[in-house]
Design an enzyme around this catalytic site. Structure first.
Site, short mmCIF file in Angstrom:
data_model
loop_
_atom_site.label_atom_id
_atom_site.label_comp_id
_atom_site.label_asym_id
_atom_site.label_seq_id
_atom_site.Cartn_x
_atom_site.Cartn_y
_atom_site.Cartn_z
N ARG A 1 0.82 -1.21 0.00
CA ARG A 1 0.00 0.00 0.00
C ARG A 1 0.86 1.27 0.00
O ARG A 1 0.35 2.36 0.20
CB ARG A 1 -0.97 -0.02 1.19
CG ARG A 1 -2.19 -0.89 0.92
CD ARG A 1 -3.07 -1.06 2.13
NE ARG A 1 -2.45 -1.92 3.14
CZ ARG A 1 -2.47 -3.25 3.10
NH1 ARG A 1 -3.06 -3.87 2.10
NH2 ARG A 1 -1.89 -3.96 4.03
N HIS B 1 2.20 -13.96 -14.79
CA HIS B 1 1.57 -14.24 -13.50
C HIS B 1 0.56 -15.34 -13.75
O HIS B 1 -0.39 -15.15 -14.52
CB HIS B 1 0.85 -13.00 -12.96
CG HIS B 1 1.77 -11.98 -12.38
ND1 HIS B 1 1.35 -10.69 -12.10
CD2 HIS B 1 3.07 -12.06 -12.00
CE1 HIS B 1 2.38 -10.02 -11.57
NE2 HIS B 1 3.42 -10.82 -11.51
N GLU C 1 0.41 -16.28 -8.06
CA GLU C 1 -0.10 -15.28 -7.09
C GLU C 1 -1.44 -15.79 -6.59
O GLU C 1 -2.43 -15.05 -6.54
CB GLU C 1 -0.30 -13.93 -7.77
CG GLU C 1 0.95 -13.30 -8.33
CD GLU C 1 0.63 -12.01 -9.10
OE1 GLU C 1 -0.26 -12.03 -9.97
OE2 GLU C 1 1.27 -11.01 -8.80
N TYR D 1 0.82 -1.82 -5.29
CA TYR D 1 -0.26 -1.79 -6.28
C TYR D 1 -1.15 -0.56 -6.15
O TYR D 1 -2.03 -0.34 -6.95
CB TYR D 1 -1.07 -3.09 -6.28
CG TYR D 1 -1.54 -3.57 -4.94
CD1 TYR D 1 -2.54 -2.91 -4.24
CD2 TYR D 1 -0.97 -4.72 -4.36
CE1 TYR D 1 -2.97 -3.36 -3.01
CE2 TYR D 1 -1.40 -5.18 -3.13
CZ TYR D 1 -2.40 -4.50 -2.46
OH TYR D 1 -2.80 -4.96 -1.24
N ASP E 1 -0.81 -11.33 -16.80
CA ASP E 1 -1.44 -12.02 -15.67
C ASP E 1 -2.63 -12.80 -16.22
O ASP E 1 -3.57 -12.22 -16.78
CB ASP E 1 -1.88 -10.97 -14.63
CG ASP E 1 -2.42 -11.60 -13.36
OD1 ASP E 1 -3.32 -12.45 -13.46
OD2 ASP E 1 -1.97 -11.23 -12.26
N ASP F 1 -10.85 -9.29 -11.09
CA ASP F 1 -9.53 -9.46 -10.48
C ASP F 1 -9.59 -10.15 -9.13
O ASP F 1 -9.21 -9.58 -8.11
CB ASP F 1 -8.80 -8.11 -10.36
CG ASP F 1 -7.35 -8.27 -9.93
OD1 ASP F 1 -6.87 -9.42 -9.81
OD2 ASP F 1 -6.69 -7.24 -9.72
N HIS G 1 1.58 -2.01 -11.97
CA HIS G 1 0.25 -1.83 -12.54
C HIS G 1 0.27 -0.45 -13.20
O HIS G 1 0.72 0.51 -12.57
CB HIS G 1 -0.82 -1.87 -11.46
CG HIS G 1 -0.92 -3.20 -10.78
ND1 HIS G 1 -1.81 -3.44 -9.76
CD2 HIS G 1 -0.26 -4.37 -10.98
CE1 HIS G 1 -1.69 -4.70 -9.37
NE2 HIS G 1 -0.75 -5.28 -10.08
N HIS H 1 -8.09 -13.63 -7.71
CA HIS H 1 -7.28 -14.79 -8.05
C HIS H 1 -7.81 -16.04 -7.35
O HIS H 1 -8.35 -15.95 -6.26
CB HIS H 1 -5.83 -14.58 -7.61
CG HIS H 1 -5.18 -13.38 -8.23
ND1 HIS H 1 -3.85 -13.11 -8.13
CD2 HIS H 1 -5.69 -12.36 -8.97
CE1 HIS H 1 -3.55 -12.00 -8.76
NE2 HIS H 1 -4.66 -11.51 -9.28
N HIS I 1 -5.97 -11.77 -14.84
CA HIS I 1 -6.37 -10.44 -15.31
C HIS I 1 -6.85 -10.46 -16.76
O HIS I 1 -7.88 -9.86 -17.08
CB HIS I 1 -5.21 -9.45 -15.18
CG HIS I 1 -4.80 -9.19 -13.77
ND1 HIS I 1 -3.74 -8.38 -13.43
CD2 HIS I 1 -5.30 -9.65 -12.59
CE1 HIS I 1 -3.61 -8.34 -12.12
NE2 HIS I 1 -4.53 -9.11 -11.59
N GLU J 1 1.95 -4.49 -16.22
CA GLU J 1 1.10 -5.67 -16.06
C GLU J 1 -0.24 -5.48 -16.75
O GLU J 1 -0.85 -4.42 -16.66
CB GLU J 1 0.90 -5.96 -14.56
CG GLU J 1 0.06 -7.21 -14.31
CD GLU J 1 0.07 -7.66 -12.86
OE1 GLU J 1 0.80 -7.08 -12.03
OE2 GLU J 1 -0.67 -8.63 -12.56
N HIS K 1 7.75 -6.35 -7.55
CA HIS K 1 6.43 -5.80 -7.84
C HIS K 1 6.29 -4.48 -7.10
O HIS K 1 6.49 -4.41 -5.89
CB HIS K 1 5.35 -6.79 -7.41
CG HIS K 1 3.98 -6.51 -7.98
ND1 HIS K 1 3.37 -5.28 -7.88
CD2 HIS K 1 3.11 -7.29 -8.67
CE1 HIS K 1 2.18 -5.33 -8.47
NE2 HIS K 1 2.00 -6.55 -8.97
ZN ZN Z 1 -4.60 -9.43 -9.63
FE FE Z 2 -0.60 -10.20 -11.18
FE FE Z 3 0.07 -7.23 -9.93
#
Ligand code: ZN
Ligand code: FE
Ligand code: FE
Length: 278
Positions: A37, A212, A257, A70, A177, A225, A108, A227, A180, A143, A67
């Site tokens: 975050r 991913h 993920e 996000y 991904d 989104d 992202h 997973h 995604h 991504e 990564h």
């Molecule tokens: Zn995701």
């Molecule tokens: Fe991802």
């Molecule tokens: Fe991601």
């Protein structure tokens, strides 16, 4: 060679994360550069980095994927949010040169928050242009997104439009991904060849540098989104194993993920993928 791993915590350091990867049969891993975050990154510890190099050597880990947090949004309408995104990206890219040069850093693209995708695309490209350095060895990956809320990067066209505006574009690639793109409406289960042809036509498959590998809790085109563990969602294990075996993809690094309470869940998935490897 099958390059397969998952997302791991670096809370106990990079060396510990590399040992965790080895313990579950992985030969790569993904990590958040800092609190997902946002916030300040932990100071790099030279002793940990030396131990990390040794643990990589021992475990045959030649590649890692960082990564970005996000919540970063270089497309934000608020100048302070854009500024924070810029500082974080620049700092993360510098740190990557110290952690392990020549690796991958995924972000992202951002959310347009009502300004429209076109405005967002140029803001994201501006931010990337501001942080990329010619001498940097890290490859910045964009991504592919599910299209939840006002996310940019749901379509291959949007990703291509960002890359087109980047000056040092040989420092930029794409991370696909599977959850995604599925949620975004690309049928990788029914027509993987067709999706990859479209990717190649619009972005260019040579840009694709990491995958991913996730199942999805939702049907094709849901823009959600969420997973799911491999084989427990709408994409299915067979289709995801086919992604790892596709001639155009098989040499890329793959990262799980998927939601698990502990590392043994990842170990199982890695083992099943290795058994399905052709
Ligand atoms: Zn995701
Ligand atoms: Fe991802
Ligand atoms: Fe991601």
């Amino acid at each position: 060679m099958f390059t397969i791993g998952c997302h791991l915590s670096i809370a106990k350091g990079f060396a510990a994360a590399a040992r965790d990867a080895t313990s579950i049969g992985a030969n790569t891993f993904q990590f958040f550069t800092r609190n997902p975050r946002g916030g300040k990154a932990k100071e790099l510890d030279p002793a940990d980095l030396a131990a990390f190099a040794a643990a990589r050597e021992a475990g045959g880990i030649d590649c890692i994927l960082a990564h970005a947090p996000y919540t970063l949004n270089p497309a934000s309408a608020k100048p302070e949010t854009c500024e924070f995104a810029l500082q974080t990206l620049a700092d993360d890219l510098l740190r990557m040169e110290q952690i392990m040069p020549g690796q991958l850093y995924n972000m992202h693209p951002g959310s347009h928050v009502g300004q429209g995708a076109d405005v967002a695309i140029s803001k994201i490209a501006d931010a990337i242009n501001a942080v990329l350095q010619p001498q940097q060895t890290t490859l910045l990956l964009l991504e592919t997104m599910a299209g939840k809320g006002s996310e940019v990067g749901r379509t291959f066209e949007e990703i291509a439009a960002i890359i087109e505006r980047v000056e040092l574009d040989d420092h930029v690639g794409v991370c696909l991904d599977t959850c995604h793109v599925w949620d975004g409406g690309y049928d990788i289960a029914g027509d993987l060849d067709g999706v990859l042809e479209e990717f190649d036509r619009i972005i260019g498959l040579e840009r694709l540098r990491a995958i991913h590998l996730n199942d999805s809790k939702n049907p094709l085109g849901a823009h959600k989104d969420r997973h799911e563990q491999l084989g427990r969602g709408f994409i299915g294990f067979e289709a995801l194993a086919a992604v790892t075996n596709h001639p155009a993809l098989r040499d890329l690094p793959f990262y799980l993920e998927t939601p698990h309470d502990d590392l043994s869940g990842y170990a199982d998935e890695i083992e099943r993928l290795k058994s399905a490897r052709q």
